[in-house]
Write an enzyme that holds these catalytic residues in place. Structure first.
Site, PDB file in Angstrom:
ATOM      1  N   GLY A  47       0.835  -1.191   0.000  1.00  9.58           N
ATOM      2  CA  GLY A  47       0.000   0.000   0.000  1.00  9.58           C
ATOM      3  C   GLY A  47       0.869   1.238   0.000  1.00  9.58           C
ATOM      4  O   GLY A  47       2.080   1.161   0.254  1.00  9.58           O
ATOM      5  N   GLN A  52       3.175  10.064   1.420  1.00 10.43           N
ATOM      6  CA  GLN A  52       4.477   9.389   1.446  1.00 10.43           C
ATOM      7  C   GLN A  52       5.351   9.792   0.267  1.00 10.43           C
ATOM      8  O   GLN A  52       6.572   9.601   0.318  1.00 10.43           O
ATOM      9  CB  GLN A  52       4.305   7.865   1.459  1.00 10.43           C
ATOM     10  CG  GLN A  52       3.745   7.331   2.778  1.00 10.43           C
ATOM     11  CD  GLN A  52       3.661   5.821   2.742  1.00 10.43           C
ATOM     12  OE1 GLN A  52       2.707   5.263   2.201  1.00 10.43           O
ATOM     13  NE2 GLN A  52       4.647   5.147   3.315  1.00 10.43           N
ATOM     14  N   CYS A 100       6.532  -0.266   7.159  1.00 10.57           N
ATOM     15  CA  CYS A 100       6.094   0.891   6.385  1.00 10.57           C
ATOM     16  C   CYS A 100       7.245   1.326   5.497  1.00 10.57           C
ATOM     17  O   CYS A 100       8.398   1.342   5.953  1.00 10.57           O
ATOM     18  CB  CYS A 100       5.703   2.015   7.340  1.00 10.57           C
ATOM     19  SG  CYS A 100       5.166   3.515   6.511  1.00 10.57           S
ATOM     20  N   LEU A 101       6.943   1.678   4.250  1.00 10.21           N
ATOM     21  CA  LEU A 101       8.006   2.115   3.335  1.00 10.21           C
ATOM     22  C   LEU A 101       8.681   3.390   3.838  1.00 10.21           C
ATOM     23  O   LEU A 101       9.806   3.678   3.456  1.00 10.21           O
ATOM     24  CB  LEU A 101       7.434   2.332   1.924  1.00 10.21           C
ATOM     25  CG  LEU A 101       6.843   1.095   1.241  1.00 10.21           C
ATOM     26  CD1 LEU A 101       6.313   1.449  -0.132  1.00 10.21           C
ATOM     27  CD2 LEU A 101       7.869  -0.032   1.148  1.00 10.21           C
ATOM     28  N   HIS A 142      -3.833   1.263   8.215  1.00  7.13           N
ATOM     29  CA  HIS A 142      -2.450   1.776   8.159  1.00  7.13           C
ATOM     30  C   HIS A 142      -2.348   2.917   7.137  1.00  7.13           C
ATOM     31  O   HIS A 142      -1.795   3.974   7.429  1.00  7.13           O
ATOM     32  CB  HIS A 142      -1.505   0.617   7.791  1.00  7.13           C
ATOM     33  CG  HIS A 142      -0.071   1.017   7.612  1.00  7.13           C
ATOM     34  ND1 HIS A 142       0.928   0.585   8.449  1.00  7.13           N
ATOM     35  CD2 HIS A 142       0.532   1.808   6.681  1.00  7.13           C
ATOM     36  CE1 HIS A 142       2.082   1.105   8.054  1.00  7.13           C
ATOM     37  NE2 HIS A 142       1.867   1.849   6.970  1.00  7.13           N
ATOM     38  N   GLU A 143      -2.907   2.684   5.935  1.00  6.86           N
ATOM     39  CA  GLU A 143      -2.786   3.695   4.868  1.00  6.86           C
ATOM     40  C   GLU A 143      -3.568   4.954   5.219  1.00  6.86           C
ATOM     41  O   GLU A 143      -3.099   6.068   4.986  1.00  6.86           O
ATOM     42  CB  GLU A 143      -3.258   3.134   3.523  1.00  6.86           C
ATOM     43  CG  GLU A 143      -2.442   1.963   2.977  1.00  6.86           C
ATOM     44  CD  GLU A 143      -0.941   2.190   3.005  1.00  6.86           C
ATOM     45  OE1 GLU A 143      -0.504   3.343   2.879  1.00  6.86           O
ATOM     46  OE2 GLU A 143      -0.206   1.203   3.180  1.00  6.86           O
ATOM     47  N   HIS A 146      -1.889   7.475   7.434  1.00  2.06           N
ATOM     48  CA  HIS A 146      -0.927   8.386   6.796  1.00  2.06           C
ATOM     49  C   HIS A 146      -1.592   9.713   6.421  1.00  2.06           C
ATOM     50  O   HIS A 146      -0.936  10.752   6.388  1.00  2.06           O
ATOM     51  CB  HIS A 146      -0.355   7.757   5.513  1.00  2.06           C
ATOM     52  CG  HIS A 146       0.768   6.785   5.742  1.00  2.06           C
ATOM     53  ND1 HIS A 146       1.976   7.158   6.263  1.00  2.06           N
ATOM     54  CD2 HIS A 146       0.872   5.453   5.489  1.00  2.06           C
ATOM     55  CE1 HIS A 146       2.785   6.089   6.330  1.00  2.06           C
ATOM     56  NE2 HIS A 146       2.127   5.045   5.870  1.00  2.06           N
TER      57      HIS A 146
HETATM   58 NI    NI Z   1       3.040   3.166   5.790  1.00  2.00          NI
END
Ligand code: NI
Length: 184
Positions: A47, A52, A100-101, A142-143, A146
């Site tokens: 995701g 981000q 997480c990226l 989670h997404e 953000h």
């Molecule tokens: Ni993340």
């Protein structure tokens, strides 16, 4: 194909409240979403949220479809979700490993609602409404976090379960490791 650089924790842009999308179907929105998919695929993520890559808009994408990084993860439909809203279907929470990226190399255990309903819009402004549970529900929570400037470490209730992936899961090979800790 444009792979954008993913911002890492510490960048103040990850802490902003993202703004709702007002115009659907625009060239800018389409190109943002294309870049997001290119970036998510390049980083092998499950995701990605627009903040981000430094775009403060309420746009998230997600999807897991036979991703070699997540062999055990339930399938999550490939989705563009704009201006999302989550309602909790039951107060039951489940604990699970997340990554997480924007927090590369780390994993932490996070409690998330086990069953949710989410709604929002696709690129063209068509309404999406779904029930989700398990890993699917976790990815969406989670997404969407953000979009409100929340990174998963802020959700960890027991910091003993936060650390470097290769230290937390030393006994596993690459595949086993991500099996134990699937996300982004
Ligand atoms: Ni993340």
């Amino acid at each position: 194909m444009t792979v954008r650089r993913v911002l890492r924790m510490g960048d103040p842009r990850l802490l902003q409240i993202a703004q709702p999308v007002k115009e659907f179907g625009s060239k800018e929105l389409k190109s943002l979403i294309e870049d997001m998919f290119d970036t998510m695929e390049d980083y092998d993520g499950a995701g990605l949220a627009a903040p981000q890559i430094g775009v403060p808009k309420r746009v998230v994408i997600f999807g897991v479809d036979n991703n070699p990084r997540y062999p055990e993860a339930d399938q999550v439909p490939t989705t563009v979700l704009i201006n999302p809203e989550i309602t909790v279907s039951s107060l039951k929470k489940e604990s699970g490993w997340e990554g997480c990226l924007s927090v590369p190399g780390m994993r932490g255990r996070v409690d998330r609602y086990a069953q949710i309903r989410y709604r929002g819009y696709d690129l063209q402004g068509n309404e999406i409404e779904r029930e989700a549970n398990g890993f699917h529900a976790r990815v969406v929570q989670h997404e969407c976090d953000h979009l409100d400037g929340i990174l998963y470490p802020a959700r960890i209730s027991d910091m003993r379960y936060f650390g470097f992936e290769e230290v937390l899961f030393p006994e596993f090979g690459e595949n086993e490791q991500t099996k134990a800790a699937p996300l982004e």
